[in-house]
Design a protein around this motif. Sequence first.
Motif, PDB file in Angstrom:
ATOM      1  N   ARG A  45       0.824  -1.206   0.000  1.00  0.00           N
ATOM      2  CA  ARG A  45       0.000   0.000   0.000  1.00  0.00           C
ATOM      3  C   ARG A  45       0.864   1.264   0.000  1.00  0.00           C
ATOM      4  O   ARG A  45       2.027   1.225   0.367  1.00  0.00           O
ATOM      5  CB  ARG A  45      -0.933   0.001   1.217  1.00  0.00           C
ATOM      6  CG  ARG A  45      -1.885  -1.183   1.182  1.00  0.00           C
ATOM      7  CD  ARG A  45      -2.875  -1.152   2.327  1.00  0.00           C
ATOM      8  NE  ARG A  45      -3.788  -2.270   2.239  1.00  0.00           N
ATOM      9  CZ  ARG A  45      -4.936  -2.247   1.567  1.00  0.00           C
ATOM     10  NH1 ARG A  45      -5.313  -1.146   0.953  1.00  0.00           N
ATOM     11  NH2 ARG A  45      -5.711  -3.311   1.520  1.00  0.00           N
ATOM     12  N   ASN A  46       0.240   2.369  -0.387  1.00  0.00           N
ATOM     13  CA  ASN A  46       0.970   3.636  -0.406  1.00  0.00           C
ATOM     14  C   ASN A  46       0.960   4.337   0.952  1.00  0.00           C
ATOM     15  O   ASN A  46       1.614   5.360   1.129  1.00  0.00           O
ATOM     16  CB  ASN A  46       0.435   4.565  -1.497  1.00  0.00           C
ATOM     17  CG  ASN A  46      -1.013   4.938  -1.301  1.00  0.00           C
ATOM     18  OD1 ASN A  46      -1.684   4.486  -0.374  1.00  0.00           O
ATOM     19  ND2 ASN A  46      -1.523   5.764  -2.195  1.00  0.00           N
ATOM     20  N   SER A  47       0.228   3.792   1.921  1.00  0.00           N
ATOM     21  CA  SER A  47       0.168   4.357   3.262  1.00  0.00           C
ATOM     22  C   SER A  47      -0.308   3.279   4.234  1.00  0.00           C
ATOM     23  O   SER A  47      -1.124   2.435   3.860  1.00  0.00           O
ATOM     24  CB  SER A  47      -0.805   5.539   3.286  1.00  0.00           C
ATOM     25  OG  SER A  47      -1.023   5.980   4.610  1.00  0.00           O
ATOM     26  N   PRO A  48       0.158   3.306   5.484  1.00  0.00           N
ATOM     27  CA  PRO A  48      -0.334   2.337   6.466  1.00  0.00           C
ATOM     28  C   PRO A  48      -1.706   2.696   7.028  1.00  0.00           C
ATOM     29  O   PRO A  48      -2.314   1.910   7.725  1.00  0.00           O
ATOM     30  CB  PRO A  48       0.732   2.366   7.563  1.00  0.00           C
ATOM     31  CG  PRO A  48       1.308   3.731   7.484  1.00  0.00           C
ATOM     32  CD  PRO A  48       1.243   4.124   6.027  1.00  0.00           C
ATOM     33  N   THR A  49      -2.191   3.900   6.714  1.00  0.00           N
ATOM     34  CA  THR A  49      -3.520   4.316   7.162  1.00  0.00           C
ATOM     35  C   THR A  49      -4.345   4.734   5.948  1.00  0.00           C
ATOM     36  O   THR A  49      -4.053   5.741   5.306  1.00  0.00           O
ATOM     37  CB  THR A  49      -3.444   5.489   8.162  1.00  0.00           C
ATOM     38  OG1 THR A  49      -2.678   6.540   7.585  1.00  0.00           O
ATOM     39  CG2 THR A  49      -2.788   5.059   9.456  1.00  0.00           C
ATOM     40  N   GLY A  50      -5.346   3.935   5.629  1.00  0.00           N
ATOM     41  CA  GLY A  50      -6.235   4.242   4.517  1.00  0.00           C
ATOM     42  C   GLY A  50      -5.561   4.194   3.163  1.00  0.00           C
ATOM     43  O   GLY A  50      -6.041   4.804   2.210  1.00  0.00           O
ATOM     44  N   GLY A  51      -4.465   3.469   3.071  1.00  0.00           N
ATOM     45  CA  GLY A  51      -3.702   3.439   1.827  1.00  0.00           C
ATOM     46  C   GLY A  51      -4.320   2.585   0.738  1.00  0.00           C
ATOM     47  O   GLY A  51      -5.017   1.608   1.006  1.00  0.00           O
ATOM     48  N   ARG A  72      -5.754  -1.478  11.319  1.00  0.00           N
ATOM     49  CA  ARG A  72      -5.705  -2.891  11.712  1.00  0.00           C
ATOM     50  C   ARG A  72      -5.898  -3.755  10.470  1.00  0.00           C
ATOM     51  O   ARG A  72      -6.828  -3.574   9.713  1.00  0.00           O
ATOM     52  CB  ARG A  72      -6.781  -3.222  12.734  1.00  0.00           C
ATOM     53  CG  ARG A  72      -6.790  -4.720  13.093  1.00  0.00           C
ATOM     54  CD  ARG A  72      -7.640  -5.024  14.298  1.00  0.00           C
ATOM     55  NE  ARG A  72      -7.188  -4.330  15.490  1.00  0.00           N
ATOM     56  CZ  ARG A  72      -6.124  -4.673  16.228  1.00  0.00           C
ATOM     57  NH1 ARG A  72      -5.380  -5.688  15.859  1.00  0.00           N
ATOM     58  NH2 ARG A  72      -5.794  -3.980  17.291  1.00  0.00           N
ATOM     59  N   ALA A  73      -4.975  -4.692  10.279  1.00  0.00           N
ATOM     60  CA  ALA A  73      -5.076  -5.661   9.187  1.00  0.00           C
ATOM     61  C   ALA A  73      -5.368  -7.023   9.801  1.00  0.00           C
ATOM     62  O   ALA A  73      -4.877  -7.355  10.881  1.00  0.00           O
ATOM     63  CB  ALA A  73      -3.781  -5.701   8.395  1.00  0.00           C
ATOM     64  N   THR A  74      -6.176  -7.819   9.110  1.00  0.00           N
ATOM     65  CA  THR A  74      -6.524  -9.156   9.577  1.00  0.00           C
ATOM     66  C   THR A  74      -6.424 -10.125   8.418  1.00  0.00           C
ATOM     67  O   THR A  74      -6.859  -9.827   7.301  1.00  0.00           O
ATOM     68  CB  THR A  74      -7.958  -9.189  10.152  1.00  0.00           C
ATOM     69  OG1 THR A  74      -8.034  -8.230  11.226  1.00  0.00           O
ATOM     70  CG2 THR A  74      -8.326 -10.555  10.672  1.00  0.00           C
ATOM     71  N   TYR A  75      -5.829 -11.280   8.696  1.00  0.00           N
ATOM     72  CA  TYR A  75      -5.719 -12.352   7.712  1.00  0.00           C
ATOM     73  C   TYR A  75      -5.878 -13.656   8.485  1.00  0.00           C
ATOM     74  O   TYR A  75      -4.984 -14.058   9.226  1.00  0.00           O
ATOM     75  CB  TYR A  75      -4.373 -12.293   6.997  1.00  0.00           C
ATOM     76  CG  TYR A  75      -4.201 -13.339   5.931  1.00  0.00           C
ATOM     77  CD1 TYR A  75      -4.748 -13.149   4.664  1.00  0.00           C
ATOM     78  CD2 TYR A  75      -3.501 -14.510   6.185  1.00  0.00           C
ATOM     79  CE1 TYR A  75      -4.590 -14.107   3.679  1.00  0.00           C
ATOM     80  CE2 TYR A  75      -3.350 -15.463   5.210  1.00  0.00           C
ATOM     81  CZ  TYR A  75      -3.894 -15.264   3.956  1.00  0.00           C
ATOM     82  OH  TYR A  75      -3.740 -16.221   2.990  1.00  0.00           O
ATOM     83  N   GLY A  76      -7.046 -14.290   8.354  1.00  0.00           N
ATOM     84  CA  GLY A  76      -7.328 -15.503   9.133  1.00  0.00           C
ATOM     85  C   GLY A  76      -7.277 -15.177  10.612  1.00  0.00           C
ATOM     86  O   GLY A  76      -7.925 -14.247  11.077  1.00  0.00           O
ATOM     87  N   SER A  77      -6.462 -15.913  11.365  1.00  0.00           N
ATOM     88  CA  SER A  77      -6.339 -15.681  12.809  1.00  0.00           C
ATOM     89  C   SER A  77      -5.276 -14.633  13.143  1.00  0.00           C
ATOM     90  O   SER A  77      -5.053 -14.321  14.306  1.00  0.00           O
ATOM     91  CB  SER A  77      -6.004 -16.998  13.523  1.00  0.00           C
ATOM     92  OG  SER A  77      -4.749 -17.480  13.089  1.00  0.00           O
ATOM     93  N   TYR A  78      -4.618 -14.086  12.128  1.00  0.00           N
ATOM     94  CA  TYR A  78      -3.580 -13.077  12.343  1.00  0.00           C
ATOM     95  C   TYR A  78      -4.184 -11.679  12.291  1.00  0.00           C
ATOM     96  O   TYR A  78      -5.037 -11.386  11.449  1.00  0.00           O
ATOM     97  CB  TYR A  78      -2.489 -13.176  11.279  1.00  0.00           C
ATOM     98  CG  TYR A  78      -1.820 -14.527  11.220  1.00  0.00           C
ATOM     99  CD1 TYR A  78      -0.944 -14.933  12.213  1.00  0.00           C
ATOM    100  CD2 TYR A  78      -2.075 -15.390  10.166  1.00  0.00           C
ATOM    101  CE1 TYR A  78      -0.331 -16.170  12.158  1.00  0.00           C
ATOM    102  CE2 TYR A  78      -1.466 -16.638  10.102  1.00  0.00           C
ATOM    103  CZ  TYR A  78      -0.600 -17.022  11.103  1.00  0.00           C
ATOM    104  OH  TYR A  78       0.001 -18.244  11.043  1.00  0.00           O
ATOM    105  N   THR A  79      -3.722 -10.815  13.175  1.00  0.00           N
ATOM    106  CA  THR A  79      -4.176  -9.428  13.184  1.00  0.00           C
ATOM    107  C   THR A  79      -3.024  -8.541  13.674  1.00  0.00           C
ATOM    108  O   THR A  79      -2.246  -8.950  14.533  1.00  0.00           O
ATOM    109  CB  THR A  79      -5.437  -9.246  14.066  1.00  0.00           C
ATOM    110  OG1 THR A  79      -5.879  -7.896  13.979  1.00  0.00           O
ATOM    111  CG2 THR A  79      -5.195  -9.614  15.506  1.00  0.00           C
ATOM    112  N   ASN A  80      -2.902  -7.344  13.102  1.00  0.00           N
ATOM    113  CA  ASN A  80      -1.802  -6.486  13.486  1.00  0.00           C
ATOM    114  C   ASN A  80      -2.083  -5.042  13.107  1.00  0.00           C
ATOM    115  O   ASN A  80      -2.719  -4.770  12.099  1.00  0.00           O
ATOM    116  CB  ASN A  80      -0.500  -6.936  12.815  1.00  0.00           C
ATOM    117  CG  ASN A  80       0.707  -6.669  13.674  1.00  0.00           C
ATOM    118  OD1 ASN A  80       0.799  -5.633  14.317  1.00  0.00           O
ATOM    119  ND2 ASN A  80       1.648  -7.610  13.690  1.00  0.00           N
ATOM    120  N   ILE A  81      -1.590  -4.123  13.941  1.00  0.00           N
ATOM    121  CA  ILE A  81      -1.687  -2.690  13.644  1.00  0.00           C
ATOM    122  C   ILE A  81      -0.354  -2.128  13.173  1.00  0.00           C
ATOM    123  O   ILE A  81      -0.257  -0.956  12.854  1.00  0.00           O
ATOM    124  CB  ILE A  81      -2.183  -1.883  14.865  1.00  0.00           C
ATOM    125  CG1 ILE A  81      -1.228  -2.048  16.045  1.00  0.00           C
ATOM    126  CG2 ILE A  81      -3.609  -2.271  15.221  1.00  0.00           C
ATOM    127  CD1 ILE A  81      -1.467  -1.074  17.182  1.00  0.00           C
TER     128      ILE A  81
END
Length: 123
Positions: A45-51, A72-81
């Motif tokens: 993405r071009n930005s970590p917020t709203g990119g 916040r990104a989520t992929y299956g059971s993984y989540t991270n800010i």
Amino acid sequence: MRLWRKALAVVAGAVLAGQAVFAGSASARSIELWVSTWGTDVNVRNSPTGGSVIWQIDAANYPYVCTTTGDRATYGSYTNIYWSKINFDRDGNGYYESVGWISDIFIRGGVNDRPARDPYILC
């Protein structure tokens, strides 16, 4: 004392530039830091917020720039800010001249809601 200040300035500049510093026999030298990613078609993405998505990458090693918090990104059971800024080879010429953000979910060795690199460089 003056030499010590100069060496400290070199180290500080390298850290701010996202480089690791090694003590050499006569002077300090630096190398780029890399991250190892996993997954296929990982959004860059071009930005970590709203990119917006600007590219997609597959599992490989990429030059690492720095880390910050974002959406916040989520992929299956993984989540991270946490998001890491990386360089990537957009046109296949072997040079990592493009810059973008990936969720720390896709950097090997990470855990939920923690920076994947340890230590990390704050953007």
